[in-house]
Enzyme design. Structure first.
Site, mmCIF file in Angstrom:
data_model
loop_
_atom_site.group_PDB
_atom_site.id
_atom_site.type_symbol
_atom_site.label_atom_id
_atom_site.label_comp_id
_atom_site.label_asym_id
_atom_site.label_seq_id
_atom_site.Cartn_x
_atom_site.Cartn_y
_atom_site.Cartn_z
ATOM 1 C CB SER A 103 9.801 85.277 -20.719
ATOM 2 O OG SER A 103 9.202 84.084 -21.159
ATOM 3 C CE LYS A 149 12.335 81.468 -20.669
ATOM 4 N NZ LYS A 149 11.034 82.115 -20.950
ATOM 5 C CB SER A 184 12.290 83.830 -24.620
ATOM 6 O OG SER A 184 11.623 84.037 -23.395
#
Length: 399
Positions: free
Chosen positions: A74, A77, A139
């Site tokens: 993640s 991102k 997230s």
């Protein structure tokens, strides 16, 4: 910290078509502390790669396997955030845009999946700024997909933007295949590139970066905490992002600011949520303890003068276009050796802001920072007789 450099040249040595001028060592405002031997950085015991970077200069203070291609999970991102911020600045989207949580975004990234989600209701809209906070703080994979579809028409088109911006930032070890970081073929980055990306987000879009320090967020009646444990452990930490998949392991990229100094740490492939936070904080503490950031030159101020031929003025003032900062081991500031590489002959006219050469800062024989040298002021072309006389002297010096 701000210190004053002395700028008169001590020696001149011809180097190809340029002249290298060695400048005196910087004058510290106070006597430097005794030099100490810097211990090795506290390397994470089981991670696949890690790095500590000085945010001001981009200098790597320590690291291991920093260019190895690894799954970023993640932390992807952060790249999504960077593209959104860039498109926002360009006027392509606005913070008040209504973003639809589409069926695809909900199906591939919503609560029914194994990944993290934001909780925005399917087939309903939310403000772009709120949706982005859901991606950053919670997230949310669903939010990342919805934002990509809104901005570029499809996730696939947005991914092309991600790779284009990554290339522009110099992220040579990265290729993105999705917007959220779930495992995908051809989706990888490196500890160095993640640190580079974090530095760019902080520098270029501080308002967007500020979302990363939000500790929790409530969407649709569900409150979720930020997964970055260091936001609670250390008040100097204000981001950046965590990540975890079975392929990537536990990853974290953090930044902290103490006084005028900001550092970035990245740990990839760690063994647990707790351990990645512990390892990241240890690296930051080490960096702050044994390194310091110095602002050497300010833009618009002359740091040297160089002879000009055929000009209305006999010399041009040289400086930097942006602040030149450098991270150095504590107690070694007086060892810095600034040097300028400039053309052997400068000929008018010279425009203000024109690149003239390069200023480099060396420590123990190694270049640790460099920046373009530019003309602080322009120099107009001289009159006919000045040009003729200088042309004769230039010819004489060349034979």
């Amino acid at each position: 910290m701000k210190f004053r450099f002395a700028f008169a040249a001590l020696a001149t040595v011809a180097v190809g078509a340029a002249v290298a001028q060695t400048l005196p060592p910087p004058e510290a405002a106070t006597a430097p502390p005794p030099e100490i031997k810097i211990p090795d950085a506290p390397a994470p015991a089981v991670s696949k790669a890690w790095i500590v970077m000085d945010a001001a200069s981009g200098q790597v203070l320590a690291g291991a396997n920093i260019h190895e291609h690894l799954a970023p999970a993640s932390m992807t991102k952060v790249m999504t955030s960077y593209v959104l911020a860039a498109e926002l600045k360009a006027g392509k989207i606005t913070r008040d845009d209504q973003v639809m949580m589409t069926e695809r975004a909900w199906r591939e990234g919503g609560a029914g999946t194994d990944g993290s989600y934001s909780g925005f209701p399917v087939n309903q809209t939310a403000r772009l700024e709120d949706m982005e906070k859901g991606m950053v703080v919670q997230s949310g994979n669903d939010a990342a997909i919805a934002l990509a579809e809104h901005t570029a028409g499809s996730e696939e088109a947005f991914v092309q933007l991600m790779n284009a911006y990554a290339q522009r930032l110099g992220m040579k070890d990265s290729h993105f295949a999705d917007v959220h970081g779930l495992a995908a073929e051809g989706h990888y980055s490196s500890a160095y590139d993640m640190a580079l990306l974090g530095r760019a987000l902080i520098r270029d879009y501080p308002d967007t970066y500020a979302y990363n320090k939000i500790k929790e967020m409530t969407v649709n009646g569900i409150t979720q905490p930020n997964r970055n444990l260091l936001l609670w452990r250390d008040p100097s930490v204000d981001g950046i992002k965590t990540g975890h998949t079975s392929q990537a392991g536990y990853c974290i990229m953090n930044s902290a600011k103490r006084g005028d100094q900001r550092l970035i740490s990245v740990v990839m492939g760690d063994v647990s949520e707790k351990q990645r936070a512990t390892d990241s904080l240890a690296l930051l503490n080490w960096g702050f303890r044994f390194y310091e950031t110095h602002r050497l030159y300010e833009p618009g101020k002359a740091i040297a003068q160089q002879k000009v031929w055929k000009g209305a003025e006999r010399e041009v003032k040289l400086g930097v276009a942006a602040p030149l900062l450098v991270g150095v081991p504590r107690g070694q500031y007086d060892k810095l050796k600034p040097m300028m590489d400039v053309p052997k002959q400068l000929v008018a006219p010279i425009k203000k802001g024109q690149k003239i050469g390069t200023v480099k800062v060396n420590l123990d024989g190694k270049t640790i920072a460099e920046a373009p040298l530019v003309a602080v002021e322009g120099v107009e072309e001289g009159g006919f007789f000045r040009r003729l006389w200088d042309a004769l002297w230039m010819w004489w010096e060349s034979v």
